[in-house]
Design an enzyme around this catalytic site. Structure first.
Site, PDB file in Angstrom:
ATOM      1  N   SER A 231     -53.583 -27.365   7.042  1.00 39.16           N
ATOM      2  CA  SER A 231     -55.023 -27.315   6.817  1.00 39.16           C
ATOM      3  C   SER A 231     -55.656 -26.124   7.508  1.00 39.16           C
ATOM      4  CB  SER A 231     -55.699 -28.578   7.371  1.00 39.16           C
ATOM      5  OG  SER A 231     -55.387 -29.693   6.585  1.00 39.16           O
TER       6      SER A 231
ATOM      7  N   LEU B  65     -65.637 -28.841   7.161  1.00 38.59           N
ATOM      8  CA  LEU B  65     -64.908 -28.935   5.905  1.00 38.59           C
ATOM      9  C   LEU B  65     -63.475 -28.483   6.145  1.00 38.59           C
ATOM     10  CD1 LEU B  65     -67.568 -27.421   3.471  1.00 38.59           C
ATOM     11  CD2 LEU B  65     -67.197 -29.831   4.057  1.00 38.59           C
ATOM     12  N   GLU B  66     -62.577 -28.940   5.272  1.00 44.24           N
ATOM     13  CA  GLU B  66     -61.154 -28.649   5.442  1.00 44.24           C
ATOM     14  C   GLU B  66     -60.530 -28.436   4.075  1.00 44.24           C
ATOM     15  OE1 GLU B  66     -57.287 -31.310   6.915  1.00 44.24           O
ATOM     16  OE2 GLU B  66     -59.311 -32.052   7.225  1.00 44.24           O
ATOM     17  N   PHE B  67     -59.673 -27.436   3.974  1.00 46.13           N
ATOM     18  CA  PHE B  67     -58.787 -27.282   2.826  1.00 46.13           C
ATOM     19  C   PHE B  67     -57.403 -27.711   3.297  1.00 46.13           C
ATOM     20  CE2 PHE B  67     -61.235 -23.565   0.688  1.00 46.13           C
ATOM     21  CZ  PHE B  67     -61.989 -24.453  -0.059  1.00 46.13           C
TER      22      PHE B  67
END
Length: 144
Positions: A118, A129-131
């Protein structure tokens, strides 16, 4: 480059009363707590609760994990987006958009139990927010 978010993988809920929140998400909504004993023993800062294909991660409002939204209140949520590309592509996308990566890549587990990586960033209002990418799975750091 077009953004390829597949779905929301998990959300983090800041709980003012942890036992009340566990009871609600598990007993009322039918979730299954993962790593409950590790959480209760203080080994994990969040309690993942599986709900359908997603996860709600509960955190103590008065003892938040190291990486949270800039402003916290009961019910505050952080959002993790599942990214189908590689973590390097996610990093490149954020940099190209002028968005600061505040942490990562770091190993994390996805709602489906697969371990990936991540990167964390903030929206204009300071929300976390996180990918999360599992395009290149990694070995689990621990198991149940």
């Amino acid at each position: 480059m077009a953004l390829q978010i597949r779905t929301i993988d998990h959300v983090v809920v800041m709980a003012a009363n942890m036992e009340r929140s566990i009871k609600f998400y598990c007993d009322t909504l039918g979730g299954r707590a993962r790593y409950l004993q590790r959480f209760r023993d203080g080994e994990l800062p969040v309690l993942p609760i599986e709900l359908g294909g997603a996860v709600v991660n509960l955190q103590y409002l008065d003892k938040p994990a190291y990486l949270v939204a800039e402003t916290l209140d009961s019910g505050t949520v952080d959002v993790c987006f599942r990214w189908d590309g590689t973590i390097a592509e996610a990093e490149a996308y954020l940099r190209q958009a002028g968005i600061e990566i505040i942490e990562g890549p770091v190993p994390r587990w996805a709602a489906d139990g697969v371990w990936g990586q991540s990167v964390y960033f903030r929206d204009p209002d300071g929300n976390l927010l996180e990918f999360l990418s599992t395009a290149e799975p990694i070995e689990p750091l621990f198991t149940e």
